[in-house]
Design a protein around this motif. Structure first.
Motif, PDB file in Angstrom:
ATOM      1  N   ASP A  85       0.819  -1.248  -0.003  1.00 16.42           N
ATOM      2  CA  ASP A  85       0.017   0.106  -0.012  1.00 16.42           C
ATOM      3  C   ASP A  85       0.991   1.457   0.225  1.00 16.42           C
ATOM      4  OD1 ASP A  85      -2.333  -1.411   0.011  1.00 16.42           O
ATOM      5  OD2 ASP A  85      -2.490  -1.338   2.005  1.00 16.42           O
ATOM      6  N   GLU A  86       1.805   1.341   0.936  1.00 17.99           N
ATOM      7  CA  GLU A  86       2.740   2.335   0.838  1.00 17.99           C
ATOM      8  C   GLU A  86       3.489   2.541  -0.235  1.00 17.99           C
ATOM      9  OE1 GLU A  86       2.558   4.481   3.261  1.00 17.99           O
ATOM     10  OE2 GLU A  86       1.486   3.399   4.845  1.00 17.99           O
ATOM     11  N   ILE A  87       3.927   1.763  -1.064  1.00 18.51           N
ATOM     12  CA  ILE A  87       4.660   1.707  -2.236  1.00 18.51           C
ATOM     13  C   ILE A  87       3.974   2.192  -3.350  1.00 18.51           C
ATOM     14  CG2 ILE A  87       6.090   0.260  -3.952  1.00 18.51           C
ATOM     15  CD1 ILE A  87       7.876   0.803  -1.486  1.00 18.51           C
ATOM     16  N   GLU A  88       2.635   1.526  -3.298  1.00 17.99           N
ATOM     17  CA  GLU A  88       1.658   1.806  -4.367  1.00 17.99           C
ATOM     18  C   GLU A  88       1.254   3.479  -4.083  1.00 17.99           C
ATOM     19  OE1 GLU A  88      -0.583   1.898  -7.794  1.00 17.99           O
ATOM     20  OE2 GLU A  88       0.798   0.146  -6.711  1.00 17.99           O
ATOM     21  N   THR A 100       7.847  -2.130  -8.292  1.00 17.63           N
ATOM     22  CA  THR A 100       8.632  -3.344  -8.080  1.00 17.63           C
ATOM     23  C   THR A 100      10.046  -3.107  -7.651  1.00 17.63           C
ATOM     24  OG1 THR A 100       7.444  -4.418  -9.918  1.00 17.63           O
ATOM     25  CG2 THR A 100       9.090  -5.504  -9.265  1.00 17.63           C
ATOM     26  N   LYS A 101      10.609  -2.135  -8.471  1.00 16.65           N
ATOM     27  CA  LYS A 101      11.940  -1.485  -8.014  1.00 16.65           C
ATOM     28  C   LYS A 101      12.091  -1.157  -6.803  1.00 16.65           C
ATOM     29  CE  LYS A 101      16.022   0.855 -10.010  1.00 16.65           C
ATOM     30  NZ  LYS A 101      16.452   1.744 -10.550  1.00 16.65           N
ATOM     31  N   LEU A 102      11.071  -0.353  -6.342  1.00 11.20           N
ATOM     32  CA  LEU A 102      10.917   0.133  -4.625  1.00 11.20           C
ATOM     33  C   LEU A 102      10.935  -0.826  -3.794  1.00 11.20           C
ATOM     34  CD1 LEU A 102       8.483   3.298  -5.228  1.00 11.20           C
ATOM     35  CD2 LEU A 102      11.133   3.349  -5.111  1.00 11.20           C
ATOM     36  N   ILE A 103      10.312  -1.884  -4.058  1.00 12.21           N
ATOM     37  CA  ILE A 103       9.978  -3.047  -3.059  1.00 12.21           C
ATOM     38  C   ILE A 103      11.277  -3.668  -3.042  1.00 12.21           C
ATOM     39  CG2 ILE A 103       8.803  -5.512  -2.541  1.00 12.21           C
ATOM     40  CD1 ILE A 103       6.277  -4.231  -3.738  1.00 12.21           C
ATOM     41  N   LYS A 104      11.723  -3.977  -4.279  1.00 13.11           N
ATOM     42  CA  LYS A 104      13.175  -4.740  -4.170  1.00 13.11           C
ATOM     43  C   LYS A 104      14.134  -4.049  -3.357  1.00 13.11           C
ATOM     44  CE  LYS A 104      16.682  -6.623  -7.254  1.00 13.11           C
ATOM     45  NZ  LYS A 104      16.928  -6.643  -8.659  1.00 13.11           N
ATOM     46  N   ASN A 105      14.371  -2.536  -3.517  1.00 10.23           N
ATOM     47  CA  ASN A 105      15.258  -1.600  -2.894  1.00 10.23           C
ATOM     48  C   ASN A 105      15.200  -1.959  -1.318  1.00 10.23           C
ATOM     49  OD1 ASN A 105      16.588  -1.258  -5.208  1.00 10.23           O
ATOM     50  ND2 ASN A 105      15.424   0.769  -5.200  1.00 10.23           N
ATOM     51  N   TYR A 106      13.588  -1.749  -1.051  1.00  9.78           N
ATOM     52  CA  TYR A 106      13.302  -1.730   0.384  1.00  9.78           C
ATOM     53  C   TYR A 106      13.639  -3.121   1.229  1.00  9.78           C
ATOM     54  CZ  TYR A 106      10.464  -2.076   4.742  1.00  9.78           C
ATOM     55  OH  TYR A 106      10.240  -1.891   6.046  1.00  9.78           O
ATOM     56  N   LEU A 107      13.361  -4.310   0.656  1.00 10.52           N
ATOM     57  CA  LEU A 107      13.823  -5.539   1.098  1.00 10.52           C
ATOM     58  C   LEU A 107      15.166  -5.889   1.075  1.00 10.52           C
ATOM     59  CD1 LEU A 107      10.849  -7.775  -0.685  1.00 10.52           C
ATOM     60  CD2 LEU A 107      10.968  -7.100   1.947  1.00 10.52           C
ATOM     61  N   ASN A 114      17.647  -3.454  12.420  1.00 15.52           N
ATOM     62  CA  ASN A 114      17.682  -2.210  11.839  1.00 15.52           C
ATOM     63  C   ASN A 114      16.371  -1.354  12.504  1.00 15.52           C
ATOM     64  OD1 ASN A 114      18.061   0.165  10.359  1.00 15.52           O
ATOM     65  ND2 ASN A 114      16.429  -0.218   9.125  1.00 15.52           N
ATOM     66  N   GLN A 115      16.645  -0.463  13.332  1.00 14.34           N
ATOM     67  CA  GLN A 115      15.427   0.383  13.805  1.00 14.34           C
ATOM     68  C   GLN A 115      15.138   1.925  12.770  1.00 14.34           C
ATOM     69  OE1 GLN A 115      13.658  -0.909  16.083  1.00 14.34           O
ATOM     70  NE2 GLN A 115      15.013  -2.759  16.006  1.00 14.34           N
ATOM     71  N   GLU A 116      16.066   2.174  12.047  1.00 14.81           N
ATOM     72  CA  GLU A 116      15.975   3.420  11.193  1.00 14.81           C
ATOM     73  C   GLU A 116      14.873   3.015  10.105  1.00 14.81           C
ATOM     74  OE1 GLU A 116      17.501   5.920  12.370  1.00 14.81           O
ATOM     75  OE2 GLU A 116      18.518   4.888  13.869  1.00 14.81           O
ATOM     76  N   PHE A 117      14.367   4.109   9.607  1.00 15.03           N
ATOM     77  CA  PHE A 117      13.586   4.209   8.412  1.00 15.03           C
ATOM     78  C   PHE A 117      14.562   3.600   7.072  1.00 15.03           C
ATOM     79  CE2 PHE A 117      10.371   5.931  10.899  1.00 15.03           C
ATOM     80  CZ  PHE A 117       9.101   5.922  10.220  1.00 15.03           C
ATOM     81  N   VAL A 118      13.970   2.766   5.983  1.00 11.81           N
ATOM     82  CA  VAL A 118      14.716   2.733   5.045  1.00 11.81           C
ATOM     83  C   VAL A 118      14.658   3.396   3.731  1.00 11.81           C
ATOM     84  CG1 VAL A 118      15.276   0.723   3.611  1.00 11.81           C
ATOM     85  CG2 VAL A 118      14.760   0.297   5.945  1.00 11.81           C
ATOM     86  N   GLU A 119      15.387   4.223   3.302  1.00 13.29           N
ATOM     87  CA  GLU A 119      15.308   5.086   2.192  1.00 13.29           C
ATOM     88  C   GLU A 119      14.880   4.112   0.941  1.00 13.29           C
ATOM     89  OE1 GLU A 119      17.617   8.752   1.171  1.00 13.29           O
ATOM     90  OE2 GLU A 119      18.729   7.319  -0.046  1.00 13.29           O
ATOM     91  N   VAL A 120      13.907   4.503   0.102  1.00 14.89           N
ATOM     92  CA  VAL A 120      13.492   3.915  -1.079  1.00 14.89           C
ATOM     93  C   VAL A 120      13.666   4.720  -2.180  1.00 14.89           C
ATOM     94  CG1 VAL A 120      12.018   2.180   0.325  1.00 14.89           C
ATOM     95  CG2 VAL A 120      10.925   4.328  -0.614  1.00 14.89           C
TER      96      VAL A 120
END
Length: 600
Positions: A85-88, A100-107, A114-120
């Motif tokens: 939902d967030e990626i969409e 698709t690329k954003l999800i791949k980068n996140y995973l 990790n407790q920090e937000f992940v840059e996508v």
């Protein structure tokens, strides 16, 4: 006695217990309190915004575009629907993003520890984000932070001088930990040479947080810092030089004789800097690399060429320093000099005339220099060539400057394991054979003849308004200074007297110049050919490189302009008109006083 022993044991046990209680309740408390405090205080390093680059008049050459980065809350992999939902939400808002690329980068970047937000998303332009900022900021799983992206406003202009930044790799991070914060580092040109200045220093922010990493308060803040730099380049002149050079391949240097400041310089063809910031495709890279004109090579300092006849001024000084030839000595200039059954030809079919160095430079007579070099010998020639800037670094503030090759017996023995031949000496005397230089070296050499002083070619003017001082060195002996007059006279006649090799090509210059032309062969000419083939009849990539190096005005030398056109044929005709235009532009911009204009 036994009771005393019992009492002693009891006292010892109680003493030990009391000491232990004291340690646990008092001393250990300090240790664990420090650990607890460290666990409760979060330290965050702040990446500096890269310093900007300006020309001498304050025009921006490398800037930072403002925008935003987008990060996702960690551990969303456990809730696949929320992650999608967030990626969409991002992909539907910014249509150029690939979900698709954003999800791949996140995973790839998320971790259970990790407790920090992940840059996508690394960068979204300010104007693109602004209409959606409020809506996206309300989503608790998204974190939008200010970000910047390197930008080069003029794309191709002075690309080899300015250089570009690229993503930092693991090797960069090991060398400089700050790149782990900035994610970028200078890859070429000024961006690389002054990377530590432009990159700056990180800041620091400390906050109190809960066990769930929720921030309570800020307790310390130190901002990141960086420095801007101003170059000696003049943007208007740089544009003009680029236009004047046209579509040819080669290089130009416009340098002040005051301290070596370079007002304009180009390596042609140039390339667009901006795609390299985020990375180019393999197809784009292949197109650049396979281009025969080598647009990715900085020809100012990272390409080597035979200098041809532009070395003849330094060669003349080597003759004089040897004591075997003086400036008034006349040497035969004729169609060829024969040695060991081989004919070393003049560049054109001369008659038979005795010449001094003045006429030999004016008409660029090869056989004068063949005969002179044969008499003097390479042992007395090579050290003087190095003194005048060949075979050594100029010290210019560009990365990986090549030193070139000044041929010598030792060099050949080390390089090829072969003996030195007299023919090698003759080839060296006219800037051919194994002799190799860069355009910047030729400009520096010309500066020494123009003023008698040695300068360091450079682009840096100041760092945060702190002007950098560049040394000017007096390197010539009294004898050499006296002999300069003869060489300068030859350079004057080259440009201003009929019959000089640069006379016609430089006739459109509005001031009088000192000059030397050069034609550097790319392919050899067979001994069976009675006449040299016309350059225009040769295949393009077999034509000679065309050199011209100049200084002006002759009354009070202020600038050196050196140009080299790859496969341009004869130096004067190919490069001369470009140089004449540049001097006229220097007059127009006020760099040269109009009192030096030619009288009509």
């Amino acid at each position: 006695m036994r009771m005393r022993i019992v009492y002693a044991i009891l006292i010892s046990v109680w003493t030990i217990l009391l000491v232990r209680i004291y340690y646990l309740s008092i001393k250990s408390n300090e240790y664990y309190e420090e650990i607890a405090q460290n666990n409760a205080i979060k330290t965050e390093l702040i990446a500096p915004v890269r310093g900007q680059v300006f020309d001498i008049k304050g025009n921006p050459l490398a800037v930072n575009r403002l925008g935003f980065s987008v990060s996702l809350k960690p551990h969303l992999r456990k809730d696949d629907k929320t992650l999608k939902d967030e990626i969409e939400a991002l992909a539907s808002t910014f249509t150029d993003l690939n979900s698709t690329k954003l999800i791949k980068n996140y995973l790839k970047s998320d971790s259970p520890y990790n407790q920090e937000f992940v840059e996508v998303v690394e960068f979204i332009d300010y104007d693109a984000m602004l209409p959606h900022f409020a809506k996206l900021s309300l989503r608790p799983n998204l974190l939008i932070k200010p970000a910047s992206k390197r930008h080069y406003p003029y794309d191709y202009l002075a690309s080899h001088v300015i250089g570009y930044v690229g993503r930092a790799n693991q090797k960069d991070i090991q060398t400089d930990e700050l790149t782990k914060l900035t994610n970028y580092t200078g890859r070429s040109g000024i961006e690389r040479f002054y990377n530590s200045v432009l990159q700056g220093a990180s800041g620091e922010r400390k906050t109190k947080v809960t066990a769930l990493n929720q921030e309570i308060e800020e307790i310390y803040y130190k901002g990141a810092t960086s420095q801007n730099i101003k170059l000696t380049l003049d943007l208007e002149l740089q544009k003009f030089v680029t236009e004047a050079f046209g579509k040819d391949a080669g290089a130009v240097v416009v340098m002040s004789l005051k301290d070596g400041a370079i007002l304009a310089a180009g390596s042609f063809p140039e390339y667009n800097l901006n795609p390299f910031v985020t990375g180019i495709s393999q197809k784009e890279w292949d197109e650049i690399i396979k281009d025969l004109d080598k647009p990715f090579t900085n020809k100012l300092v990272n390409a080597l060429y035979p200098p041809g006849s532009v070395v003849k001024m330094a060669m003349g000084m080597a003759f004089f320093n040897s004591g075997k030839i003086d400036p008034t000595t006349k040497i035969m200039c004729d169609p060829y000099f024969e040695l060991g059954g081989r004919k070393f030809r003049n560049w054109k079919n001369y008659g038979y005339e005795n010449m001094t160095i003045v006429e030999a430079i004016k008409e660029s007579c090869d056989t004068y220099f063949y005969r002179g070099a044969y008499k003097v010998g390479i042992d007395d020639i090579s050290p003087v060539l190095e003194k005048f800037g060949f075979g050594v670094k100029s010290g210019i503030d560009l990365p990986n400057e090549y030193i070139g090759v000044v041929p010598s017996k030792e060099w050949k023995r080390t390089k090829t394991k072969e003996p030195w031949y007299q023919g090698d000496t003759l080839n060296t005397s006219i800037g051919q054979g194994s002799f190799l230089v860069t355009p910047v070296q030729v400009a520096r050499d010309t500066a020494i003849f123009a003023t008698g002083l040695d300068v360091t070619p450079h682009f840096l003017h100041s760092i945060d308004e702190n002007v950098t001082k560049w040394e000017v060195r007096d390197i010539l002996s009294d004898k050499e200074k006296a002999n300069l007059a003869y060489v300068r006279k030859g350079m004057y006649q080259t440009a201003n007297i009929f019959g000089g090799t640069g006379f016609r090509a430089l006739s459109s210059a509005n001031i009088r110049l000192g000059a030397k032309t050069g034609t550097a062969q790319v392919v050899g000419i067979s001994q069976t050919d009675k006449n040299r083939i016309n350059e225009n009849d040769m295949k393009y990539y077999e034509r000679s490189h065309a050199w011209i190096t100049t200084y002006g005005p002759v009354e009070e030398p202020a600038f050196v302009v050196t140009a080299m056109v790859e496969h341009g044929g004869h130096g004067g005709s190919a490069a001369g008109p470009i140089v004449a235009k540049i001097y006229n532009k220097l007059i127009e911009l006020g760099y040269i006083d109009k009192k030096y204009l030619k009288k009509k």
